[in-house]
Every structure is written in C-alpha cells, then in structure tokens.
Design an enzyme around this catalytic site. Structure first.
Site, PDB file in Angstrom:
ATOM      1  CG  ASP A  38      -9.315   9.175  -2.364  1.00  0.00           C
ATOM      2  OD1 ASP A  38      -8.249   8.768  -1.912  1.00  0.00           O
ATOM      3  OD2 ASP A  38      -9.826   8.752  -3.419  1.00  0.00           O
ATOM      4  CB  ALA A  64      -8.455  14.381   1.686  1.00  0.00           C
ATOM      5  CE  LYS A 123      -7.297   2.927  -0.685  1.00  0.00           C
ATOM      6  NZ  LYS A 123      -7.381   3.578   0.619  1.00  0.00           N
ATOM      7  CE1 TYR A 170      -3.866   2.091   0.297  1.00  0.00           C
ATOM      8  CE2 TYR A 170      -3.500   2.302   2.648  1.00  0.00           C
ATOM      9  CZ  TYR A 170      -4.210   2.639   1.516  1.00  0.00           C
ATOM     10  OH  TYR A 170      -5.260   3.511   1.618  1.00  0.00           O
ATOM     11  CG  ASP A 186      -6.109   7.422  -5.297  1.00  0.00           C
ATOM     12  OD1 ASP A 186      -6.412   8.097  -4.308  1.00  0.00           O
ATOM     13  OD2 ASP A 186      -5.154   6.626  -5.290  1.00  0.00           O
ATOM     14  CG  ASN A 225       0.820   9.708   3.477  1.00  0.00           C
ATOM     15  OD1 ASN A 225       1.686   9.613   4.318  1.00  0.00           O
ATOM     16  ND2 ASN A 225      -0.404   9.249   3.643  1.00  0.00           N
TER      17      ASN A 225
END
Length: 575
Positions: free
Chosen positions: A279, A315, A184, A111, A256, A428
C-alpha cells in the site's frame, strides 16, 4: 522412513517434479496433484485411479475450454470469484492456466474490485479457504501454526500478511482479510510465476471494530474489539520473529494495515528484515512509473514539478516519498524537495499548525507564514481549489476516496498554470474516483496526462483515442517479489523500489498521441520479468543479494513457473 504423500520439487520452475506416494481418491483431493480427466490411462493404473474418472483422457487445453465456459456462466462477479476459488482448491494448475491466459478479464474478479465483496461476505459464504489464521489471543501457537502449514523453511519465498484494518475502500473487515492475501498471491503467481507452494497467505486476527461483524452469529474471527497498543505491538513482534526464524529466505509483504500502523510497522522492520508494504511502496512505485512517463512528455525536469497530494494517508505519503526520491535523482537536494509538495488530509491542506497531523505527514506540512499570504476564505481549512490557484501544481494526485473532488473549477485552474497537467485520480473503485478521465480531457481540451486507479480503457477526445493508464499495483509487486526471491535479498531497499518504478516506466512509449502512461495488464509476465531484473541487479549492486546473478535473464526466466501439469514420479510409501 515413510515418504510424504506428495512432494513437489519447485527448485527449478522449468522442470517441476511431483512425487506421489499415496494412491486412489486421495490424489483427486489434493489440488496440486489432481489433474482430473488429464491423467493418462497409464497414470491412472499406476495411481489406482482406474474407474474413478470418466473414460476419455483430455488435454489441459480441452479442460481450459470447459472451465472457461463454466466460469462465464456464473451469474455475478461474486459467483465468478467463488467458482475460481473452488477451482483453485480442486485443481491448482488448471486455475492458474485459466487465470494467466485471461489475466485482464479475470484480474478484476480475483483481485479488485470483486475481492472487496468476497472479503465482506467471507464468514457468510465460507466454504473453506487456504491460508493461515493467527490469533492475538493465542500467540504461543504462532510457530506451531507455521510448521503445520509448511514444514520445510526452504520452500517459502513469500509471506503476504494482513490484519484487515484498512481493506481497500471498505475498512475493517476482521478475519475476512485472508481473501486479500490470497488474491495478492494469485497475482504473484499469474504475473511473475512465483510458485503457489512457495508462498503463504496469513491473516492476523486481532479482533475487529466492525460492529456488523461482531454482532453476526456467522462471523468466524475473534469476537472482541480490535486490540491496540502494547499488546498489538508485542503480537506483531512475535509474528515477525517467528517468520524470520522459520522462513529466513522469505520476503514479508504487509497488506491493508490501517494508516496508524502501516508506516510505523514498515519503519520498525525495514532496516532489519526483508519486508515490503504494498500500500505504501507498491502504490508509490507504480504511480512514480506513470509520473516518469508523463514528465518525459512535458519536457519539464522532474525537479521543477510541483505536486499536490489529495489524500495524504498511507498510499498518498508513500507516493510523495518516492517522487521526492525521483527528484533527488534529478539533482534536487532531499530537504529542499519537500518545498515542491502540498498535501491534504480530511481537514484540508496540511499546515504546520494544523490539528491531527500524523508523524509521517508532518514533513509535508506547509508553513503558516506561507499560506497566510494566500487569498483564502478560511485560513483554518484551505480548500483544494484555493491551493491549486495559489501553488500552481503541475501534478495532481488523488488518494482520498472522495468522489468528484477534482471538479471542473479545480482542473481548469490547474490547466491555467501548466500546458500539460498530470492528473491522477487513483481512488478505487470507480464510485470513489476523484474524477472521470473523460471529464479531465474535456476540461483541459485533451491536454491532461492521466492515470487512474480503476480501469477505464480507451476514451475518444476529438480525433485522438486516449488509452487511460491504470495504476494497478500488479504492475510492480509481482516483479519485485520475483527479483527478491531470485537473489534471496536480505532487505528491500528504497533503491530497489525506485529501480522497479524506473524499469516499469522504461516499458512505456508515451510519445504516440493518446498513448497510455503505463503498460497493458495483458503484458504482466513481460512487465514482471523486467521489474524483477532491475530489482535483482540493484540488490546485488547494494550488497543485499545472498545468491549472485550468474546469467540475469536466464536466472529470472528459470524461476517463473508456468501452469503446466508437473512431471509425475510415483514412489512407494516406505521410500
């Protein structure tokens, strides 16, 4: 009537039966049937495998030691990713056993963050991958493609789909996004026991605006610019109609999608089908869980907190929406709760006369009359530190992918306005994080309550060891999918998302000095079961459950598949 070569009965995850009609080498090529050197001598004789395997029979535990050693010798994170992908396509049970027993170590490989490199390198490193590839240039093949992947609609609980426009922090990656769908689903299985044969990873190939991919001879997707507008919407509509017709019990998980489409698609279908955007809703739920734990520590009611969202994209606004719901649970009227929020986009603080405001951002815009009273250098572009000084937020959340933007000046200004500032740099990977938790502790004399998007482990400040919570969506979405599948929910409601977050927060003992605001990733099975229970009960209470909960604990437990070799039942080809 001829039996299928392999039939896996997964209706009871505690007693999985694999019916095998084929023989010989074909069995070794099927990842769900193959158990390699763990086939017993009797099974080898029955299945015409004698002589096709080394003589000694070993256990899955012995296989596990060998595969872990091979994995460990892989020289780079990408090499480790490729090794695990090949193991999954060779022996699915062994792959998930390895993953589930080393979840904290392997999660960053299968992931984030390693999967980002695997997505970028998809066409260059292609060695075959599972998943379904649906092209906007051939919409008439959608239903046939779904039937080609799995003929039995009752076998599917979950569909994870991406169009690859907003992949992690790396943007448009075209057809390579199939890897995020696979990643996922691996987490769904390892964390919540969703059987891998009850889920489908899908990429919608609508072209790409990534010039590097378009100019590569190795790129495997449609070689044209990303299709937008009415043609794109028609393709999404055709896809949703086909999915809901062919797999009426499945939850559709969007992953995404670009900011311009993600909210729009979710709003279009959320009230009519069982659908979820990780998300937006998954990120929001895990962040809310950390916020709830932190708020308990502050002693200040949720409705009295002031929230600054730095990076009000898909997000960020999703996080704001669910925190507003928590404020409503605390008694603050819904419309009034907007006053507690300050949101930033790439142009600065969002004000009602700002240019480029997206529809989903507009409710969080501050009035020009309010900010005209602030002491700012440029009223057209109000900075973060100016907003912190004027608004005195108690919660600061970063989803901007702008590294280092939570500076000492910003954090110290925030700490002047509240005793225990709640600060969450969530972007991230670590190279994009708004701040390092070590600095946040230093600048607030250890008073900051912190959650991050990347793993940081434990940090010492003074005599206290602070375990930094990682706001990883894997703490939410697997349990949500499990809860939905157990009761066959018709929709995923806001109340179900909130229940998932509250259940996660309930697992936290935040009162120990330096304690994490979220559970450990090593506890994902417990976390997922707990979240699933809350989601399933809420669905039933709202009248959204098609299958009732008879014994909630047992109903959840029985659906959580364990990676063990299934019981074999050898059948004749013509049965």
């Amino acid at each position: 009537m001829r039996a299928p070569d392999f039939y896996l009965d997964t209706t009871d995850s505690r007693d999985v039966v694999l019916k095998v009609a084929t023989r010989g080498r074909q069995i070794l090529r099927n990842p769900i049937a193959n158990r390699g050197t763990a086939f017993t001598l009797a099974e080898r004789e029955l299945l015409d495998l004698s002589g096709l395997l080394p003589s000694r029979v070993i256990t899955i535990e012995e296989q596990l030691r060998r595969t872990y050693a091979q994995y460990s010798r892989s020289p780079s994170p990408l090499a480790k990713f490729i090794y695990l992908a090949q193991l999954r396509d060779r022996n699915e049970v062994l792959f998930y056993r390895l993953l589930s027993e080393n979840i904290e170590e392997l999660l960053p490989i299968i992931y984030t963050p390693t999967i980002g490199e695997a997505i970028e390198r998809f066409s260059h490193e292609y060695v075959g991958t599972r998943g379904l590839f649906l092209s906007i240039d051939r919409p008439d093949l959608i239903e046939q493609s779904l039937r080609n992947y799995v003929p039995d609609p009752d076998e599917i609980d979950l569909v994870v789909v991406t169009d690859s426009e907003g992949i992690l922090g790396i943007g448009d990656q075209g057809i390579g996004g199939i890897q995020i769908a696979n990643g996922k689903l691996s987490v769904y299985t390892a964390a919540a026991g969703i059987h891998p044969r009850r889920a489908i990873p899908i990429v919608l190939d609508v072209g790409t605006d990534n010039l590097g991919l378009l100019n590569s001879d190795l790129y495997l997707g449609e070689q044209h610019a990303r299709v937008r507008g009415e043609a794109y919407d028609d393709f999404i509509d055709a896809f949703v109609i086909a999915i809901t017709r062919q797999f009426p019990n499945a939850m559709l998980h969007w992953e995404d999608f670009g900011a311009g489409n993600a909210h729009r698609i979710l709003q279009r279908y959320a009230d009519s089908i069982c659908t979820f955007n990780d998300d937006i809703q998954g990120t929001a739920a895990v962040v809310l869980a950390a916020v709830l734990a932190a708020v308990r520590l502050t002693g200040v009611p949720m409705s009295q907190h002031r929230v600054l969202i730095y990076g009000a994209g898909t997000a960020g606004v999703g996080i704001a929406d669910i925190i507003r719901e928590a404020m409503a649970h605390d008694g603050l009227p819904a419309e009034q709760s907007y006053d507690q929020f300050y949101a930033f986009n790439s142009r600065g603080l969002i004000v009602d006369d700002s240019a480029g405001i997206r529809d989903f951002q507009r409710p969080y815009a501050r009035s020009r009359a309010e900010v005209d009273e602030w002491d700012v250098a440029n009223p057209a572009r109000i900075s973060l530190v100016e907003t912190v000084r004027a608004a005195k937020p108690t919660i600061l959340i970063g989803t901007s992918a702008q590294p280092g933007t939570f500076t000492a000046e910003v954090v110290q200004a925030m700490a002047e306005g509240c005793e225990r500032p709640i600060i969450m740099p969530l972007s991230n990977p670590t190279s994009r994080s708004e701040a390092h938790p070590n600095d946040l502790l230093e600048w607030t004399d250890g008073h900051a309550l912190i959650a991050t998007g990347s793993p940081y482990g434990t940090i010492r400040h003074g005599e206290v060891y602070h375990t930094i919570a990682q706001a990883n969506n894997a703490l939410i979405f697997p349990g949500l999918g499990l809860g939905v599948s157990v009761v066959r929910a018709t929709r995923v409601s806001n109340e179900m998302i909130y229940a998932a977050a509250a259940a996660l927060a309930g697992l936290v003992n935040e009162y120990r000095p330096g304690a994490s605001l979220l559970p450990s990733m090593n506890d994902l099975r417990l976390v997922s079961a707990t979240v699933a229970m809350a989601v399933a009960k809420t669905a039933e209470e709202q009248g959204l459950a098609r299958t009732p909960l008879n014994n909630p604990i047992n109903d959840i437990y029985q659906r959580m598949w364990k990676p063990e070799y299934p019981r074999l039942e050898v059948v004749n080809r013509d049965e």
